[in-house]
Design an enzyme around this catalytic site. Structure first.
Site, mmCIF file in Angstrom:
data_model
loop_
_atom_site.group_PDB
_atom_site.id
_atom_site.type_symbol
_atom_site.label_atom_id
_atom_site.label_comp_id
_atom_site.label_asym_id
_atom_site.label_seq_id
_atom_site.Cartn_x
_atom_site.Cartn_y
_atom_site.Cartn_z
ATOM 1 N N ASP A 15 0.847 -1.194 0.000
ATOM 2 C CA ASP A 15 0.000 0.000 0.000
ATOM 3 C C ASP A 15 0.881 1.242 0.000
ATOM 4 O O ASP A 15 1.005 1.964 1.001
ATOM 5 C CB ASP A 15 -0.935 -0.023 1.208
ATOM 6 C CG ASP A 15 -1.953 -1.146 1.121
ATOM 7 O OD1 ASP A 15 -2.249 -1.593 -0.004
ATOM 8 O OD2 ASP A 15 -2.448 -1.575 2.181
ATOM 9 N N LYS A 37 0.579 -8.159 -2.050
ATOM 10 C CA LYS A 37 -0.706 -7.681 -2.553
ATOM 11 C C LYS A 37 -0.526 -6.348 -3.255
ATOM 12 O O LYS A 37 0.065 -5.413 -2.711
ATOM 13 C CB LYS A 37 -1.711 -7.514 -1.414
ATOM 14 C CG LYS A 37 -3.073 -6.973 -1.870
ATOM 15 C CD LYS A 37 -4.052 -6.876 -0.721
ATOM 16 C CE LYS A 37 -3.896 -5.631 0.112
ATOM 17 N NZ LYS A 37 -4.392 -4.399 -0.582
ATOM 18 N N ASP A 65 -5.581 -7.196 -5.625
ATOM 19 C CA ASP A 65 -6.775 -6.832 -4.860
ATOM 20 C C ASP A 65 -7.493 -5.686 -5.573
ATOM 21 O O ASP A 65 -7.451 -4.546 -5.133
ATOM 22 C CB ASP A 65 -6.366 -6.437 -3.439
ATOM 23 C CG ASP A 65 -7.557 -6.228 -2.529
ATOM 24 O OD1 ASP A 65 -8.659 -6.726 -2.856
ATOM 25 O OD2 ASP A 65 -7.394 -5.569 -1.483
ATOM 26 N N LEU A 66 -8.161 -6.030 -6.664
ATOM 27 C CA LEU A 66 -8.804 -5.019 -7.504
ATOM 28 C C LEU A 66 -10.300 -4.906 -7.248
ATOM 29 O O LEU A 66 -10.946 -3.975 -7.744
ATOM 30 C CB LEU A 66 -8.549 -5.336 -8.983
ATOM 31 C CG LEU A 66 -7.072 -5.433 -9.381
ATOM 32 C CD1 LEU A 66 -6.950 -5.709 -10.868
ATOM 33 C CD2 LEU A 66 -6.312 -4.173 -8.990
ATOM 34 N N LYS A 67 -10.864 -5.868 -6.540
ATOM 35 C CA LYS A 67 -12.277 -5.835 -6.149
ATOM 36 C C LYS A 67 -13.190 -5.515 -7.345
ATOM 37 O O LYS A 67 -13.990 -4.581 -7.307
ATOM 38 C CB LYS A 67 -12.507 -4.845 -5.009
ATOM 39 C CG LYS A 67 -11.747 -5.187 -3.730
ATOM 40 C CD LYS A 67 -12.091 -4.217 -2.619
ATOM 41 C CE LYS A 67 -11.377 -4.564 -1.319
ATOM 42 N NZ LYS A 67 -9.913 -4.326 -1.400
ATOM 43 N N ASP A 70 -18.846 -5.249 -11.832
ATOM 44 C CA ASP A 70 -19.423 -4.570 -12.990
ATOM 45 C C ASP A 70 -20.408 -5.542 -13.624
ATOM 46 O O ASP A 70 -20.715 -6.593 -13.054
ATOM 47 C CB ASP A 70 -18.314 -4.164 -13.973
ATOM 48 C CG ASP A 70 -18.674 -2.914 -14.772
ATOM 49 O OD1 ASP A 70 -19.785 -2.882 -15.333
ATOM 50 O OD2 ASP A 70 -17.850 -1.991 -14.820
ATOM 51 N N ILE A 71 -20.894 -5.224 -14.809
ATOM 52 C CA ILE A 71 -21.769 -6.162 -15.491
ATOM 53 C C ILE A 71 -20.964 -7.424 -15.825
ATOM 54 O O ILE A 71 -19.748 -7.374 -15.982
ATOM 55 C CB ILE A 71 -22.387 -5.552 -16.763
ATOM 56 C CG1 ILE A 71 -21.297 -5.193 -17.772
ATOM 57 C CG2 ILE A 71 -23.240 -4.334 -16.418
ATOM 58 C CD1 ILE A 71 -21.858 -4.776 -19.130
ATOM 59 N N PRO A 72 -21.625 -8.581 -15.909
ATOM 60 C CA PRO A 72 -20.881 -9.838 -16.060
ATOM 61 C C PRO A 72 -19.915 -9.868 -17.231
ATOM 62 O O PRO A 72 -18.790 -10.375 -17.092
ATOM 63 C CB PRO A 72 -22.001 -10.871 -16.220
ATOM 64 C CG PRO A 72 -23.140 -10.309 -15.446
ATOM 65 C CD PRO A 72 -23.071 -8.820 -15.682
ATOM 66 N N ASN A 73 -20.294 -9.359 -18.385
ATOM 67 C CA ASN A 73 -19.403 -9.416 -19.549
ATOM 68 C C ASN A 73 -18.101 -8.671 -19.280
ATOM 69 O O ASN A 73 -17.006 -9.150 -19.627
ATOM 70 C CB ASN A 73 -20.100 -8.824 -20.773
ATOM 71 C CG ASN A 73 -19.245 -8.913 -22.018
ATOM 72 O OD1 ASN A 73 -18.903 -9.993 -22.480
ATOM 73 N ND2 ASN A 73 -18.896 -7.753 -22.575
ATOM 74 N N THR A 120 -13.586 -4.763 5.886
ATOM 75 C CA THR A 120 -13.290 -4.731 7.322
ATOM 76 C C THR A 120 -13.528 -3.366 7.953
ATOM 77 O O THR A 120 -13.512 -3.240 9.180
ATOM 78 C CB THR A 120 -11.837 -5.163 7.591
ATOM 79 O OG1 THR A 120 -10.947 -4.371 6.808
ATOM 80 C CG2 THR A 120 -11.652 -6.630 7.267
ATOM 81 N N GLN A 190 -9.901 0.465 10.588
ATOM 82 C CA GLN A 190 -10.508 -0.857 10.599
ATOM 83 C C GLN A 190 -11.432 -1.008 11.806
ATOM 84 O O GLN A 190 -11.167 -0.463 12.878
ATOM 85 C CB GLN A 190 -9.418 -1.945 10.654
ATOM 86 C CG GLN A 190 -8.354 -1.816 9.596
ATOM 87 C CD GLN A 190 -8.840 -2.224 8.215
ATOM 88 O OE1 GLN A 190 -9.993 -2.565 8.026
ATOM 89 N NE2 GLN A 190 -7.946 -2.195 7.255
ATOM 90 N N ARG A 211 -0.050 -1.848 6.925
ATOM 91 C CA ARG A 211 0.617 -0.793 7.689
ATOM 92 C C ARG A 211 1.582 -1.283 8.773
ATOM 93 O O ARG A 211 2.652 -0.676 8.933
ATOM 94 C CB ARG A 211 -0.445 0.142 8.288
ATOM 95 C CG ARG A 211 -0.986 1.133 7.270
ATOM 96 C CD ARG A 211 -2.227 1.856 7.749
ATOM 97 N NE ARG A 211 -3.424 1.038 7.537
ATOM 98 C CZ ARG A 211 -4.669 1.493 7.728
ATOM 99 N NH1 ARG A 211 -4.860 2.725 8.149
ATOM 100 N NH2 ARG A 211 -5.696 0.718 7.493
#
Length: 235
Positions: A15, A37, A65-67, A70-73, A120, A190, A211
């Protein structure tokens, strides 16, 4: 899943603001850790996402870790692109359509999909305020069951839910826990945290630590202390 070496179970969150800072940190940590990460801050910096194949090529493991959500396609096609980068894990938000699309996009590759259950930094009040019907525990449980049914390889959940999730899903799904703080460490933003030892004892496979290592005066020493705590808590 075969037993993991304690060093492999620590995922250090890079980070930091740019690729140069990330590479400096990886170099400082050396062989004390092997799993890193790359989150949104670094991924969106100049050359940040390109660090993934570089780390993988150097024998490191990479958690992107892009989370995605969006729409499935779009999720399916984006996941297929990520699969080319050599990463081990990719996160998507644990909504059924999103998880199903990510599994399809990763099909035939070595990439494992992790469903992010509840961040979290959220607690029950936050979820209700956002319009959810359920609190954290029930939301995590429902999403965990959906992830398993859709063929998702693992979950991201706080250590506070690790025990119930592991009990419900059994030993086969990967469980990654963020929000890890050594005893006496600063909690920051957190709300659902645990020590490394507690998370391992409650069933976590991998711990994400940012951290407490990244901001330490000696990141290598901080990483080694956490690896030692993981080892002490491993059955």
């Amino acid at each position: 899943m075969k037993p993991l070496d304690p060093r492999d179970r620590l995922i250090i969150a890079l980070d930091v603001a740019d690729r140069a800072a990330a590479e400096k940190l990886v170099e400082a940590i050396g062989d004390a850790a092997v799993f890193y990460k790359i989150g949104m801050e670094l991924a969106y910096s100049d050359g940040g996402l390109a660090l993934a194949p570089r780390l993988a090529g150097a024998g490191k493991k990479v958690f992107l870790d892009l989370k995605l959500h969006d729409i499935p396609n779009t999720v399916e096609r984006a996941t297929a692109q990520v699969a080319r980068l050599g990463a081990t894990f990719l996160t998507v938000h644990a909504y059924p359509q999103t998880m199903q699309a990510a599994v399809a996009g990763a099909n035939g590759s070595e990439l494992s999909i992790l469903g992010v259950t509840v961040l979290t930094s959220f607690d029950d009040e936050d979820l209700i305020e956002a319009g959810y019907r359920f609190g954290v525990v029930e939301t995590v449980r429902r999403r965990a069951e959906q992830a398993r049914a859709l063929g998702v390889q693992g979950l991201v959940a706080s250590a506070a839910e690790a025990g119930p999730v592991r009990e419900a899903l059994g030993p086969d799904m990967i469980l990654v826990t963020p929000g890890i703080r050594p005893a006496g460490g600063d909690v920051g933003d957190q709300k659902r945290v645990a020590t490394p030892g507690r998370a391992i004892r409650d069933g976590a496979d991998y711990l994400v630590v940012g951290r407490p290592i990244v901001q330490a005066a000696d990141p290598r020493a901080a990483a080694l202390r956490i690896v030692a705590e993981i080892a002490a808590a491993t059955p």
